[in-house]
Design an enzyme around this catalytic site. Structure first.
Site, PDB file in Angstrom:
ATOM      1  N   GLY A  74      45.371  64.510   1.954  1.00 27.22           N
ATOM      2  CA  GLY A  74      45.207  65.578   0.970  1.00 27.22           C
ATOM      3  C   GLY A  74      45.547  65.111  -0.436  1.00 27.22           C
ATOM      4  O   GLY A  74      46.205  65.815  -1.197  1.00 27.22           O
ATOM      5  N   ALA A  75      45.069  63.917  -0.781  1.00 26.38           N
ATOM      6  CA  ALA A  75      45.376  63.367  -2.108  1.00 26.38           C
ATOM      7  C   ALA A  75      44.345  63.791  -3.150  1.00 26.38           C
ATOM      8  O   ALA A  75      44.337  63.286  -4.265  1.00 26.38           O
ATOM      9  CB  ALA A  75      45.444  61.845  -2.020  1.00 26.38           C
ATOM     10  N   GLY A  78      46.608  68.739  -6.213  1.00 27.31           N
ATOM     11  CA  GLY A  78      48.011  69.133  -6.149  1.00 27.31           C
ATOM     12  C   GLY A  78      49.005  67.991  -6.048  1.00 27.31           C
ATOM     13  O   GLY A  78      48.905  66.968  -6.723  1.00 27.31           O
ATOM     14  N   GLY A  80      49.599  65.918  -3.606  1.00 29.04           N
ATOM     15  CA  GLY A  80      49.070  64.668  -3.057  1.00 29.04           C
ATOM     16  C   GLY A  80      48.443  63.812  -4.151  1.00 29.04           C
ATOM     17  O   GLY A  80      48.668  62.596  -4.209  1.00 29.04           O
ATOM     18  N   SER A 207      58.821  72.433   4.548  1.00 30.91           N
ATOM     19  CA  SER A 207      58.865  73.640   3.749  1.00 30.91           C
ATOM     20  C   SER A 207      60.190  74.334   3.965  1.00 30.91           C
ATOM     21  O   SER A 207      60.840  74.152   4.985  1.00 30.91           O
ATOM     22  CB  SER A 207      57.737  74.558   4.185  1.00 30.91           C
ATOM     23  OG  SER A 207      58.000  75.847   3.731  1.00 30.91           O
ATOM     24  N   TYR A 242      50.774  79.598   8.737  1.00 31.64           N
ATOM     25  CA  TYR A 242      51.147  78.476   7.865  1.00 31.64           C
ATOM     26  C   TYR A 242      52.622  78.108   8.079  1.00 31.64           C
ATOM     27  O   TYR A 242      52.969  76.935   8.238  1.00 31.64           O
ATOM     28  CB  TYR A 242      50.900  78.854   6.406  1.00 31.64           C
ATOM     29  CG  TYR A 242      51.516  77.893   5.410  1.00 31.64           C
ATOM     30  CD1 TYR A 242      50.883  76.700   5.074  1.00 31.64           C
ATOM     31  CD2 TYR A 242      52.738  78.172   4.805  1.00 31.64           C
ATOM     32  CE1 TYR A 242      51.445  75.812   4.175  1.00 31.64           C
ATOM     33  CE2 TYR A 242      53.321  77.294   3.895  1.00 31.64           C
ATOM     34  CZ  TYR A 242      52.666  76.114   3.582  1.00 31.64           C
ATOM     35  OH  TYR A 242      53.235  75.233   2.697  1.00 31.64           O
TER      36      TYR A 242
HETATM   37  P1  NDP Z   1      46.865  71.755  -2.444  1.00 34.20           P
HETATM   38  O1  NDP Z   1      46.106  72.883  -1.849  1.00 34.20           O
HETATM   39  O2  NDP Z   1      46.724  71.471  -3.883  1.00 34.20           O
HETATM   40  O3  NDP Z   1      46.542  70.441  -1.657  1.00 34.20           O
HETATM   41  C1  NDP Z   1      46.272  70.461  -0.288  1.00 34.20           C
HETATM   42  C2  NDP Z   1      45.460  69.267   0.060  1.00 34.20           C
HETATM   43  O4  NDP Z   1      45.210  69.307   1.469  1.00 34.20           O
HETATM   44  C3  NDP Z   1      44.088  69.223  -0.629  1.00 34.20           C
HETATM   45  O5  NDP Z   1      43.848  67.922  -1.060  1.00 34.20           O
HETATM   46  C4  NDP Z   1      43.145  69.610   0.482  1.00 34.20           C
HETATM   47  O6  NDP Z   1      41.855  69.041   0.367  1.00 34.20           O
HETATM   48  C5  NDP Z   1      43.853  68.985   1.660  1.00 34.20           C
HETATM   49  N1  NDP Z   1      43.344  69.480   2.931  1.00 34.20           N
HETATM   50  C6  NDP Z   1      43.252  70.763   3.351  1.00 34.20           C
HETATM   51  N2  NDP Z   1      42.650  70.800   4.557  1.00 34.20           N
HETATM   52  C7  NDP Z   1      42.380  69.521   4.896  1.00 34.20           C
HETATM   53  C8  NDP Z   1      41.761  68.917   6.014  1.00 34.20           C
HETATM   54  N3  NDP Z   1      41.263  69.630   7.016  1.00 34.20           N
HETATM   55  N4  NDP Z   1      41.651  67.571   6.047  1.00 34.20           N
HETATM   56  C9  NDP Z   1      42.110  66.820   5.029  1.00 34.20           C
HETATM   57  N5  NDP Z   1      42.698  67.341   3.931  1.00 34.20           N
HETATM   58  C10 NDP Z   1      42.821  68.677   3.871  1.00 34.20           C
HETATM   59  O7  NDP Z   1      48.393  72.061  -2.041  1.00 34.20           O
HETATM   60  P2  NDP Z   1      49.813  71.467  -2.515  1.00 34.20           P
HETATM   61  O8  NDP Z   1      49.624  70.237  -3.290  1.00 34.20           O
HETATM   62  O9  NDP Z   1      50.604  72.577  -3.099  1.00 34.20           O
HETATM   63  O10 NDP Z   1      50.476  71.185  -1.104  1.00 34.20           O
HETATM   64  C11 NDP Z   1      50.822  69.898  -0.690  1.00 34.20           C
HETATM   65  C12 NDP Z   1      51.891  70.005   0.393  1.00 34.20           C
HETATM   66  O11 NDP Z   1      53.087  70.589  -0.126  1.00 34.20           O
HETATM   67  C13 NDP Z   1      51.467  70.886   1.573  1.00 34.20           C
HETATM   68  O12 NDP Z   1      51.911  70.273   2.775  1.00 34.20           O
HETATM   69  C14 NDP Z   1      52.235  72.165   1.359  1.00 34.20           C
HETATM   70  O13 NDP Z   1      52.494  72.829   2.570  1.00 34.20           O
HETATM   71  C15 NDP Z   1      53.523  71.620   0.740  1.00 34.20           C
HETATM   72  N6  NDP Z   1      54.257  72.623   0.001  1.00 34.20           N
HETATM   73  C16 NDP Z   1      53.791  73.087  -1.199  1.00 34.20           C
HETATM   74  C17 NDP Z   1      54.507  74.034  -1.871  1.00 34.20           C
HETATM   75  C18 NDP Z   1      54.058  74.517  -3.194  1.00 34.20           C
HETATM   76  O14 NDP Z   1      54.816  75.310  -3.764  1.00 34.20           O
HETATM   77  N7  NDP Z   1      52.910  74.098  -3.709  1.00 34.20           N
HETATM   78  C19 NDP Z   1      55.751  74.589  -1.316  1.00 34.20           C
HETATM   79  C20 NDP Z   1      56.133  74.041  -0.055  1.00 34.20           C
HETATM   80  C21 NDP Z   1      55.415  73.080   0.567  1.00 34.20           C
HETATM   81  P3  NDP Z   1      40.706  69.674  -0.602  1.00 34.20           P
HETATM   82  O15 NDP Z   1      41.027  69.158  -1.964  1.00 34.20           O
HETATM   83  O16 NDP Z   1      39.459  69.117  -0.033  1.00 34.20           O
HETATM   84  O17 NDP Z   1      40.822  71.167  -0.495  1.00 34.20           O
END
Ligand code: NDP
Length: 348
Positions: A74-75, A78, A80, A207, A242
């Site tokens: 998921g890079a 966000g 990643g 989380s 989730y």
């Molecule tokens: P984003 O939604 O910005 O990033 C999520 C990433 O996951 C995206 O790159 C997305 O891809 C990818 N993704 C989703 N589904 C798939 C799949 N089936 N296969 C491969 N990649 C996939 O979220 P965040 O950056 O906020 O979250 C990153 C991590 O941090 C997560 O694990 C989240 O649970 C955790 N987190 C975040 C918090 C926050 O406040 N933001 C709080 C607590 C935990 P695509 O770009 O294609 O959609």
């Protein structure tokens, strides 16, 4: 509790039940506004405690390390993407961006100014176990060693009224966030084991839902009879799905540590990045735009090399070892989850 065979097989589209393990409701919201970091001009990693570094505390510390290879799922957005950018620009890491949308990932890398020399994109859809296996094969074909894996990708569908499912028939949040990562990490452990890098790390993004005051229990029966999309057999609730998936992430990290740390020397850790409501995760919740990430520290900082721990950051951005809730650290639940997950991803 004895397991019945029917609970261990990937569910048919009509059954769509998952583990039959009950996770009680979570008392603490994942998204309480504890820490919000917003940086102007795109994405930049926050490295307030220590700068990313490949220095290690072993006697070999003064040696120049070869470039490390890190896979980040998921890079493409966000945290990643922020992590990929931060590690790539040290020049000490080659980042494998493991993403479901190849073009989006390439565009994202370009948009934050990542140098092509420092990253590659390899397709990975965590919502398909075949894709996870294919990714692993493709990564191995690249000939690179693996020194760190960051299981970061997640879906969060709090407003969904009806469940959606992975290619293998699992509810999307648990199927993607937990089972996809479980299989990926299980497969790539062999590669981490082979690496000669001094500090090899497997990081699973957790989380706060799995922290103190979190879920009350994996108490339900492992009977495989429920036809719900939810782990506990209850009515579909996207936010809870989730949170359940994140508890699974935390339990998985603990079990990896128990099973493999001593034997392999690999560091297994999870972390809570804080509430960063500007990432894409909140795309079905509130509008998003930019983000920052503490993950690079957990990949590179020698002081964060401890295994089996859950890192968090306080309001001054100092890292600390957070306490896992009873639920997220219960060894028996972690063991059961592990065994079921292995069967569901057809590992055994
Ligand atoms: P984003 O939604 O910005 O990033 C999520 C990433 O996951 C995206 O790159 C997305 O891809 C990818 N993704 C989703 N589904 C798939 C799949 N089936 N296969 C491969 N990649 C996939 O979220 P965040 O950056 O906020 O979250 C990153 C991590 O941090 C997560 O694990 C989240 O649970 C955790 N987190 C975040 C918090 C926050 O406040 N933001 C709080 C607590 C935990 P695509 O770009 O294609 O959609």
């Amino acid at each position: 509790m004895a397991l019945q065979a029917s609970s261990l097989l990937p569910p048919s589209p009509s059954a769509r039940s998952f583990l039959g393990i009950s996770l009680a409701d979570h008392a603490v919201s994942d998204f309480s506004p504890r820490r919000r970091v917003r940086l102007g001009g795109g994405v930049r990693a926050q490295t307030a405690t220590t700068s990313p570094s490949t220095t290690v505390s072993s006697p070999d510390a003064k040696k120049t390390l070869r470039k490390g290879t890190v896979i980040i799922t998921g890079a493409s957005s966000g945290l990643g993407l922020a992590t990929a950018k931060a590690l790539a620009e040290t020049g000490k890491w080659h980042v494998i961006m493991a993403c479901r949308d190849f073009l989006k990932a390439e565009r994202a890398a370009k948009s934050v100014g990542m140098n092509k020399e420092n990253y590659s994109v390899i397709h990975l859809d965590l919502a398909s176990l075949d894709s996870v296996r294919q990714f692993t094969d493709n990564f191995r074909r690249s000939g690179r060693p693996l020194d760190a894996l960051v299981c970061n990708a997640a879906v969060y569908l709090p407003t969904a009224k009806e469940p959606t499912f992975t290619a293998d028939g699992f509810e999307l949040s648990v199927g993607t966030n937990h089972l996809g990562h479980f299989l990926l990490a299980r497969l790539l452990l062999d590669d981490l084991k082979k690496s000669d890098y001094p500090s090899r790390r497997l990081i699973i993004v957790g989380s706060i839902t799995g922290g103190p005051g979190g879920p009350a229990g994996l108490a339900g029966g492992l009977n495989g009879l429920n036809t719900s999309s939810m782990i506990n057999g209850g009515e579909f609730d996207g936010a809870k799905a989730y949170k359940d998936s994140k508890v699974c992430n935390m339990l998985t990290m603990q079990e990896f540590h128990r099973r493999f740390h001593e034997e392999t020397g690999v560091t297994f850790a999870s972390l809570y990045p804080g509430c960063i409501a500007t990432t894409g995760l909140f795309r079905s919740h509130i509008p998003s735009s930019g983000s920052s990430s503490p993950f690079p520290e957990v990949v590179t900082d020698p002081s964060l090399g401890k295994s089996g721990v859950y890192w968090s950051w306080n309001k001054d951005s100092a890292s600390f070892q957070n306490q896992l809730s009873e639920e997220a650290s219960d060894p028996e639940k972690a063991r059961k989850l592990w065994e079921l997950s292995e069967k569901l991803v057809v590992w055994v």
